[in-house]
Scaffold this active site. Sequence first.
Site, PDB file in Angstrom:
ATOM      1  N   GLU A  45       0.849  -1.195   0.000  1.00  0.00           N
ATOM      2  CA  GLU A  45       0.000   0.000   0.000  1.00  0.00           C
ATOM      3  C   GLU A  45       0.881   1.239   0.000  1.00  0.00           C
ATOM      4  O   GLU A  45       1.909   1.277   0.657  1.00  0.00           O
ATOM      5  CB  GLU A  45      -0.894   0.006   1.255  1.00  0.00           C
ATOM      6  CG  GLU A  45      -1.844   1.197   1.290  1.00  0.00           C
ATOM      7  CD  GLU A  45      -2.719   1.253   2.549  1.00  0.00           C
ATOM      8  OE1 GLU A  45      -2.282   0.752   3.605  1.00  0.00           O
ATOM      9  OE2 GLU A  45      -3.829   1.794   2.466  1.00  0.00           O
ATOM     10  N   LYS A 115      -9.750   1.872  -2.830  1.00  0.00           N
ATOM     11  CA  LYS A 115     -10.054   1.392  -1.467  1.00  0.00           C
ATOM     12  C   LYS A 115     -11.506   1.723  -1.113  1.00  0.00           C
ATOM     13  O   LYS A 115     -11.924   2.894  -1.193  1.00  0.00           O
ATOM     14  CB  LYS A 115      -9.087   2.070  -0.496  1.00  0.00           C
ATOM     15  CG  LYS A 115      -9.089   1.523   0.915  1.00  0.00           C
ATOM     16  CD  LYS A 115      -7.996   2.260   1.703  1.00  0.00           C
ATOM     17  CE  LYS A 115      -7.664   1.633   3.025  1.00  0.00           C
ATOM     18  NZ  LYS A 115      -6.513   2.312   3.667  1.00  0.00           N
ATOM     19  N   CYS A 156      -5.683  -2.819   2.393  1.00  0.00           N
ATOM     20  CA  CYS A 156      -5.490  -2.659   3.839  1.00  0.00           C
ATOM     21  C   CYS A 156      -6.782  -2.782   4.652  1.00  0.00           C
ATOM     22  O   CYS A 156      -7.237  -3.884   4.910  1.00  0.00           O
ATOM     23  CB  CYS A 156      -4.754  -1.349   4.104  1.00  0.00           C
ATOM     24  SG  CYS A 156      -3.846  -1.415   5.667  1.00  0.00           S
TER      25      CYS A 156
END
Length: 284
Positions: A45, A115, A156
């Site tokens: 990330e 994301k 994440c």
Amino acid sequence: MIKRGLKIALVQLSVGPDKAKNVEAAVREIHKAKEMGAQLVALPECFNAPYGTKYFSEYAEEVPGGGTSAALSAAAAAARVCVVGGSLPERCGPRLYNTCTVWGPAGELLAKHRKVHLFDIDIPDKITFRESDVLSPGDQITTFEYGGIKIGLGICYDLRFPEMAQIMADQGCSLLVYPGAFNMTTGPRHWEVLARARASDLQLWVALVSPARAAAADYVAWGHSLLVDPWGQPAATLGHEPDTLLADIDLNTVEEVRSQIPVRRQKRNDIYEIVHKTNKCQTD
Ligand SMILES: O=C(O)CCC(=O)C(=O)O
């Protein structure tokens, strides 16, 4: 039994404030991983910028179209590998996203994931982080195919949402890749356990790719990039230094676990169900 699968490399990069150096290091590691036999190379990330809300705007680029996308595309094509390009801050008009790109071995863009779940948490005296102060959330679930394997993507904090992983498994994924940067508070508590939970619930491979730990950074990443097998067992793991994890994804293991513990067929869809609401709004 014929071995079916893919050799993957998880590159635990050291990330600093110099964007050009970060991208050069990523390109170098992609080539090294290819020399070690990798067919798919995954980066962490926010691999081209320090991780933090104050940095996103300064480092943001159009995706594709910016220099980092161009470098990843060229590296994938030169090394003839698939590159899961960690994530980078994406600028799209007035909005910023945390975005992962995937490049095929001809340098083509295979997938782009923004994301979906922004990292907003508050653990007093430990860590407060609010990505939503500056980022917008993605609104799509992203999968792609490479080397005969369907692969799902999350970034994440997305790892904490089992419904999203379940939908990717329902869509046929045998491997989920999460570029991530957990921290020194949640990393030791949750990083491995979440990967093992997703892998054992869904009976598939899970790969987590972190930046290396930089003790002097504003945000200190946990490291410990990890591959978990469909039994929920760690197959390989790194420490917190810059390093590359090279491992085989064996598709036969997915079938073995799923046939021996057939929870997928034993689900009670008559009493519960997870629904994927496709969002048609995202146009760019
Ligand atoms: O979920 C966590 O504990 C960490 C998440 C995170 O660092 C992120 O989403 O970037």
